[in-house]
Scaffold this motif. Structure first.
Motif, PDB file in Angstrom:
ATOM      1  N   GLU A  82       0.842  -1.188   0.000  1.00 25.83           N
ATOM      2  CA  GLU A  82       0.000   0.000   0.000  1.00 25.83           C
ATOM      3  C   GLU A  82       0.878   1.239   0.000  1.00 25.83           C
ATOM      4  OE1 GLU A  82      -3.363   2.117   2.758  1.00 25.83           O
ATOM      5  OE2 GLU A  82      -3.179  -0.064   2.854  1.00 25.83           O
ATOM      6  N   THR A  83       1.034   1.840  -1.169  1.00 28.50           N
ATOM      7  CA  THR A  83       1.881   3.022  -1.297  1.00 28.50           C
ATOM      8  C   THR A  83       1.150   4.255  -0.787  1.00 28.50           C
ATOM      9  OG1 THR A  83       1.102   3.401  -3.543  1.00 28.50           O
ATOM     10  CG2 THR A  83       3.111   2.129  -3.310  1.00 28.50           C
ATOM     11  N   LYS A  84       1.925   5.177  -0.290  1.00 31.46           N
ATOM     12  CA  LYS A  84       1.388   6.476   0.114  1.00 31.46           C
ATOM     13  C   LYS A  84       2.092   7.506  -0.745  1.00 31.46           C
ATOM     14  CE  LYS A  84       0.072   5.068   4.670  1.00 31.46           C
ATOM     15  NZ  LYS A  84       0.283   5.150   6.102  1.00 31.46           N
ATOM     16  N   VAL A  85       1.381   7.977  -1.770  1.00 29.97           N
ATOM     17  CA  VAL A  85       1.926   8.918  -2.738  1.00 29.97           C
ATOM     18  C   VAL A  85       1.098  10.199  -2.689  1.00 29.97           C
ATOM     19  CG1 VAL A  85       2.363   9.312  -5.201  1.00 29.97           C
ATOM     20  CG2 VAL A  85       2.756   7.049  -4.215  1.00 29.97           C
ATOM     21  N   VAL A  86       1.775  11.323  -2.701  1.00 26.93           N
ATOM     22  CA  VAL A  86       1.104  12.623  -2.744  1.00 26.93           C
ATOM     23  C   VAL A  86       1.625  13.406  -3.945  1.00 26.93           C
ATOM     24  CG1 VAL A  86       0.708  12.729  -0.251  1.00 26.93           C
ATOM     25  CG2 VAL A  86       2.796  13.708  -1.190  1.00 26.93           C
TER      26      VAL A  86
END
Length: 153
Positions: free
Chosen positions: A14-18
């Motif tokens: 589960e990537t956390k990309v902004v």
């Protein structure tokens, strides 16, 4: 093609990309901050999650972007695994998925190892992964068939 669309030979996580302006950043779980999302960083984050979640590597013993100095020259290891005495055990070098792993890549990680003298070297472009175990007594190394579990180091 967006950077996040690279399909790697590593398990998904589960990537956390902004997105900030026209750039993307991904959460680096080791540095505990968002870093610019490049193809190499995409590989690094997938590989780090893989060895923590699937191979049992302790997150507390891993560090990203470790600076080394040789005189006035600065070098930077992509990731280093330490032991419980905070001695380096493994260097991991990442390349973008489009970069072939060549002798030049191994020369780069070998230069880092001349300073750290670790037991294991890993090189990955997210598609191919190579792991060597160092044998300093006999002045050679051997390629392992797969990335070892932490308990096997």
């Amino acid at each position: 093609m967006l950077l996040m669309t690279y399909t790697l030979n590593l398990p998904r996580f589960e990537t956390k990309v902004v997105k900030t302006g026209d750039k993307y950043a991904i959460l680096d779980v080791l540095r505990r901050k968002y870093v610019t999302l490049t193809p190499e960083e995409w590989v690094r984050q997938h590989f780090i999650h893989y060895i923590i979640e699937r191979k049992g590597y302790p997150k507390a013993y891993l560090a990203n972007e470790i600076e080394l100095r040789v005189g006035d020259k600065k070098l930077r290891c992509d990731s280093v695994l330490y032991d419980s005495d905070l001695q380096p055990r493994m260097i991991i070098e990442y390349k973008a998925p489009t970069i072939q792993i060549t002798q030049k890549v191994f020369d780069q990680i070998t230069a880092y190892n001349m300073l750290l003298r670790v037991d294991y070297l890993i090189v990955s472009n997210g598609m191919q992964h190579y792991c060597c175990r160092m044998d300093y007594e006999n002045n050679r190394y051997s390629f392992l068939p797969e990335i070892p579990d932490y308990s096997d180091l």
